[in-house]
Design a protein around this motif. Structure first.
Motif, PDB file in Angstrom:
ATOM      1  N   GLY A  62       0.818  -1.198   0.000  1.00 57.03           N
ATOM      2  CA  GLY A  62       0.000   0.000   0.000  1.00 57.03           C
ATOM      3  C   GLY A  62       0.860   1.260   0.000  1.00 57.03           C
ATOM      4  N   PRO A  63       0.360   2.354   0.539  1.00 56.29           N
ATOM      5  CA  PRO A  63       1.103   3.621   0.520  1.00 56.29           C
ATOM      6  C   PRO A  63       2.455   3.555   1.235  1.00 56.29           C
ATOM      7  CG  PRO A  63      -1.196   4.001   1.082  1.00 56.29           C
ATOM      8  CD  PRO A  63      -0.993   2.522   1.118  1.00 56.29           C
ATOM      9  N   SER A  64       2.628   2.603   2.161  1.00 56.10           N
ATOM     10  CA  SER A  64       3.903   2.514   2.878  1.00 56.10           C
ATOM     11  C   SER A  64       5.054   2.164   1.956  1.00 56.10           C
ATOM     12  CB  SER A  64       3.818   1.487   4.005  1.00 56.10           C
ATOM     13  OG  SER A  64       3.607   0.184   3.500  1.00 56.10           O
ATOM     14  N   LEU A  65       4.747   1.783   0.705  1.00 50.27           N
ATOM     15  CA  LEU A  65       5.818   1.545  -0.269  1.00 50.27           C
ATOM     16  C   LEU A  65       6.654   2.803  -0.460  1.00 50.27           C
ATOM     17  CD1 LEU A  65       7.097  -0.348  -2.397  1.00 50.27           C
ATOM     18  CD2 LEU A  65       5.449   0.575  -4.044  1.00 50.27           C
ATOM     19  N   ILE A  66       6.031   3.961  -0.280  1.00 47.46           N
ATOM     20  CA  ILE A  66       6.761   5.226  -0.388  1.00 47.46           C
ATOM     21  C   ILE A  66       7.904   5.254   0.622  1.00 47.46           C
ATOM     22  CG2 ILE A  66       6.565   7.730  -0.102  1.00 47.46           C
ATOM     23  CD1 ILE A  66       3.591   7.409  -0.937  1.00 47.46           C
ATOM     24  N   LEU A  67       7.619   4.819   1.845  1.00 51.44           N
ATOM     25  CA  LEU A  67       8.640   4.783   2.887  1.00 51.44           C
ATOM     26  C   LEU A  67       9.735   3.775   2.537  1.00 51.44           C
ATOM     27  CD1 LEU A  67       9.596   5.693   5.694  1.00 51.44           C
ATOM     28  CD2 LEU A  67       8.179   3.876   6.677  1.00 51.44           C
ATOM     29  N   ALA A  68       9.347   2.638   1.961  1.00 52.59           N
ATOM     30  CA  ALA A  68      10.335   1.621   1.569  1.00 52.59           C
ATOM     31  C   ALA A  68      11.287   2.175   0.525  1.00 52.59           C
ATOM     32  CB  ALA A  68       9.620   0.376   1.048  1.00 52.59           C
ATOM     33  N   TYR A  69      10.756   2.900  -0.450  1.00 55.81           N
ATOM     34  CA  TYR A  69      11.617   3.494  -1.479  1.00 55.81           C
ATOM     35  C   TYR A  69      12.515   4.577  -0.883  1.00 55.81           C
ATOM     36  CZ  TYR A  69       9.946   1.267  -5.753  1.00 55.81           C
ATOM     37  OH  TYR A  69       9.683   0.360  -6.754  1.00 55.81           O
ATOM     38  N   LEU A  71      13.651   4.763   2.266  1.00 57.63           N
ATOM     39  CA  LEU A  71      14.693   4.128   3.069  1.00 57.63           C
ATOM     40  C   LEU A  71      15.729   3.448   2.188  1.00 57.63           C
ATOM     41  CD1 LEU A  71      15.820   3.299   5.822  1.00 57.63           C
ATOM     42  CD2 LEU A  71      14.262   1.334   5.806  1.00 57.63           C
ATOM     43  N   ALA A  72      15.267   2.707   1.197  1.00 55.13           N
ATOM     44  CA  ALA A  72      16.199   2.057   0.277  1.00 55.13           C
ATOM     45  C   ALA A  72      17.000   3.098  -0.498  1.00 55.13           C
ATOM     46  CB  ALA A  72      15.442   1.154  -0.690  1.00 55.13           C
ATOM     47  N   GLY A  73      16.369   4.227  -0.814  1.00 56.60           N
ATOM     48  CA  GLY A  73      17.083   5.286  -1.514  1.00 56.60           C
ATOM     49  C   GLY A  73      18.219   5.858  -0.684  1.00 56.60           C
ATOM     50  N   LEU A  74      18.001   5.965   0.629  1.00 56.93           N
ATOM     51  CA  LEU A  74      19.072   6.425   1.519  1.00 56.93           C
ATOM     52  C   LEU A  74      20.243   5.451   1.487  1.00 56.93           C
ATOM     53  CD1 LEU A  74      20.115   8.354   3.747  1.00 56.93           C
ATOM     54  CD2 LEU A  74      18.933   6.887   5.415  1.00 56.93           C
ATOM     55  N   VAL A  75      19.943   4.168   1.500  1.00 53.90           N
ATOM     56  CA  VAL A  75      20.992   3.142   1.437  1.00 53.90           C
ATOM     57  C   VAL A  75      21.733   3.227   0.107  1.00 53.90           C
ATOM     58  CG1 VAL A  75      21.422   0.657   1.377  1.00 53.90           C
ATOM     59  CG2 VAL A  75      19.821   1.604   3.046  1.00 53.90           C
ATOM     60  N   ILE A  76      20.998   3.422  -0.980  1.00 53.29           N
ATOM     61  CA  ILE A  76      21.632   3.550  -2.294  1.00 53.29           C
ATOM     62  C   ILE A  76      22.559   4.766  -2.323  1.00 53.29           C
ATOM     63  CG2 ILE A  76      21.204   4.013  -4.737  1.00 53.29           C
ATOM     64  CD1 ILE A  76      20.605   1.151  -3.876  1.00 53.29           C
ATOM     65  N   PHE A  77      22.146   5.846  -1.680  1.00 58.47           N
ATOM     66  CA  PHE A  77      23.009   7.033  -1.612  1.00 58.47           C
ATOM     67  C   PHE A  77      24.300   6.716  -0.871  1.00 58.47           C
ATOM     68  CE2 PHE A  77      24.246  10.974   0.701  1.00 58.47           C
ATOM     69  CZ  PHE A  77      24.706  11.669  -0.399  1.00 58.47           C
ATOM     70  N   PHE A  78      24.212   5.978   0.239  1.00 57.22           N
ATOM     71  CA  PHE A  78      25.414   5.591   0.967  1.00 57.22           C
ATOM     72  C   PHE A  78      26.326   4.726   0.095  1.00 57.22           C
ATOM     73  CE2 PHE A  78      22.992   5.868   5.262  1.00 57.22           C
ATOM     74  CZ  PHE A  78      23.253   7.226   5.324  1.00 57.22           C
ATOM     75  N   VAL A 230      11.959  -3.406  -4.178  1.00 57.19           N
ATOM     76  CA  VAL A 230      12.482  -2.041  -4.221  1.00 57.19           C
ATOM     77  C   VAL A 230      13.963  -2.033  -4.582  1.00 57.19           C
ATOM     78  CG1 VAL A 230      12.981  -0.013  -2.798  1.00 57.19           C
ATOM     79  CG2 VAL A 230      10.758  -1.141  -2.622  1.00 57.19           C
ATOM     80  N   MET A 231      14.734  -2.897  -3.954  1.00 57.45           N
ATOM     81  CA  MET A 231      16.170  -2.937  -4.244  1.00 57.45           C
ATOM     82  C   MET A 231      16.432  -3.384  -5.677  1.00 57.45           C
ATOM     83  SD  MET A 231      17.626  -1.740  -1.597  1.00 57.45           S
ATOM     84  CE  MET A 231      19.349  -2.226  -1.450  1.00 57.45           C
ATOM     85  N   PHE A 232      15.605  -4.304  -6.180  1.00 58.28           N
ATOM     86  CA  PHE A 232      15.749  -4.724  -7.574  1.00 58.28           C
ATOM     87  C   PHE A 232      15.551  -3.532  -8.511  1.00 58.28           C
ATOM     88  CE2 PHE A 232      13.810  -6.153 -11.567  1.00 58.28           C
ATOM     89  CZ  PHE A 232      14.801  -7.009 -12.032  1.00 58.28           C
ATOM     90  N   THR A 387      18.965 -10.346  -8.980  1.00 65.42           N
ATOM     91  CA  THR A 387      18.944  -9.488  -7.796  1.00 65.42           C
ATOM     92  C   THR A 387      20.123  -9.759  -6.876  1.00 65.42           C
ATOM     93  OG1 THR A 387      16.533  -9.385  -7.878  1.00 65.42           O
ATOM     94  CG2 THR A 387      17.580  -8.761  -5.811  1.00 65.42           C
ATOM     95  N   ILE A 388      20.350 -11.026  -6.558  1.00 68.07           N
ATOM     96  CA  ILE A 388      21.418 -11.354  -5.616  1.00 68.07           C
ATOM     97  C   ILE A 388      22.787 -11.057  -6.216  1.00 68.07           C
ATOM     98  CG2 ILE A 388      21.621 -13.790  -6.298  1.00 68.07           C
ATOM     99  CD1 ILE A 388      21.778 -12.422  -2.697  1.00 68.07           C
TER     100      ILE A 388
END
Length: 481
Positions: A62-69, A71-78, A230-232, A387-388
């Protein structure tokens, strides 16, 4: 026949662990400008994972996918800042394979190079096949699907052999189409929310983000289970690192491209999802259906399906184009370090790795043929490995950066002028996050097969490494290169 040149290397000149030292340019032509690097960086973060995969993820979270993207985006930035620190320390085309070789060990570089090569071969197979399927939207059964796959593969292969500049121009325009489509969708949604036009105006509201079961309608567990999807979607964002050896001014261009990661993710992923889920309630999206297509249909814009189909077609071709580019460079880096056939070191006069690219393209053609004759389920098992294998490159980037930072802080190596903020803690956080995603892949029955494939691939690489090491030792003993 195009003439070839072989870069001369001193086989005895190397760094600890046996890796052969290479110059930053490595014989390539530095033909990639700032405009092209920026678009390659932007396009690497936008693919079919967003245009198609987001539909399944929305139905799960649902809408919480926004939060998943987010958070994952922060990790991608790191991850990208860790890569940027390494690139400014030593910009090489081998990128994370070369850094893994230097800071983790020769075997780590060997595994990283061949695994990233396999990732792009598998991705190329799936994307060129997907592109052929998208063409049938307009032509139906007028032409066999395999003919489109053949045409796309040959055209992209030819473009990559002519010059790196032609590859970059194609990637520039592929990325431009994707960016324009997402920005256009955001603007249309903004217009619906503020002005109230189209069939969706009656139900369009920002409250759709929390009014239908709350922001976490499937619970926190549902959100966590979307992290692998999301990570994929972010796989290939690291491709900008492979361009380091062919960038005209890597010290200026690459940091700028990497620093755009936050706003790219904020606009193209988080921003687009906020707008779409505000206009169309999340419960109306279905797995396997592009949320962009569903949103256009809700708005009453019949041409939307055709537009999205064209955009997804360009996204698939963009991914395959990137695969053609990166596989040849990875094979050459492995060959230069005696971790692959020496024949792959050859470059054309235009500075392109002819044999490495040709070998990879031939495997992509075989994959298209296999996909044509083999059951779909067997092909899905191969795809699940992408993915892996892609995340392995991220792991090596982070581990290499942690070790590089420790050595540079001790004064053993020069400090990078583009240091990752918060490192090494940010890099450790990213590693823990990736470990969580891998655990979640083991929980998900659909993704579990990729974890079964990984040990088999690792065992094959281990045996190959031992055989290659023995042959190299015999060559040194006999005085041959």
């Amino acid at each position: 026949m195009t003439s070839l040149q072989v870069e001369q290397q001193d086989p005895d000149a190397g760094r600890p662990g046996g890796a052969v030292a290479t110059e930053p340019g490595e014989g390539y032509h530095r033909a990639l400008g700032a405009r092209q690097i920026q678009m390659i960086a932007i396009g690497g973060a936008i693919g079919t994972g967003l245009f198609l995969g987001a539909g399944k993820a929305i139905s799960k979270a649902g809408p919480s996918l926004i939060l998943a993207y987010a958070l994952a985006g922060l990790v991608i930035f790191f991850i990208m800042r860790a890569l940027g620190e390494l690139l400014m320390y030593r910009p090489v085309s081998g990128s994370f394979s070369e850094y893994a070789r230097e800071f983790v060990g020769p075997f780590a570089g060997f595994v990283t190079g061949w695994t990233y090569w396999l990732f792009w071969v598998v991705t190329g197979i799936t994307e060129v096949t997907a592109a052929a399927q998208y063409m049938t939207y307009w032509t139906g059964d007028s032409f066999p699907q395999w003919t489109y796959a053949l045409i796309f593969t040959v055209v992209l292969y030819g473009a990559n052999l002519i010059s790196v500049k032609l590859f970059a121009e194609m990637e520039f325009w592929f990325s431009m189409v994707k960016v324009t489509a997402i920005v256009g969708m955001i603007l249309i949604c903004a217009g619906i929310l503020t002005i109230g036009f189209s069939d969706a105006a009656a139900t369009a509201s920002v409250s759709n983000l929390w009014s239908d079961g709350g922001f976490f309608p499937k619970g926190l567990g549902g959100t966590l289970m979307t992290l692998q999807i999301v990570m994929f979607a972010f796989l290939a964002v690291e491709l900008v690192g492979v361009t380091a050896g062919e960038s005209k001014d890597p010290e200026k261009v690459l940091p700028k491209a990497i620093n755009t990661v936050p706003w790219r993710i904020a606009i193209f992923y988080v921003g687009a999802l906020i707008m779409i889920l505000s206009v169309v309630p999340w419960s109306e999206f279905q797995p396997g259906v592009s949320p962009f297509v569903a949103a256009f249909e809700k708005m009453g814009l019949g041409i939307g399906a055709a537009i999205v189909n064209f955009v997804v077609l360009t996204a698939a071709l963009s991914s395959c184009n990137s695969g053609m580019y990166s596989t040849g460079r990875m094979l050459r880096d492995l060959a230069l370090n005696r971790q692959g056939p020496r024949v792959f070191t050859r470059l054309t006069k235009n500075g392109t790795p002819l044999l490495g690219t040709s070998f990879s393209a031939s495997l992509m053609l075989v994959g298209v043929w296999i996909n044509y004759v083999a059951p779909g389920k067997a092909f899905d098992y191969v795809v699940s490995f992408a993915t892996i294998s892609g995340m392995w490159a991220w792991i090596m980037i982070l581990v290499s950066q942690i070790r590089y930072r420790a050595r540079s802080d001790r004064g053993e190596l020069p400090k990078s002028p583009f240091r990752a903020p918060g490192a090494p803690y940010s890099s450790w956080f990213a590693l823990v996050f990736i470990a969580l995603v891998i655990v979640l892949m083991g929980v998900d029955e659909d993704a579990r097969i990729s974890l079964y494939c990984a040990p088999l691939w690792g065992a094959a690489l281990g045996v190959s490494y031992l055989v290659l090491g023995r042959r190299n030792a015999e060559r040194v003993a006999s005085g041959r290169r």
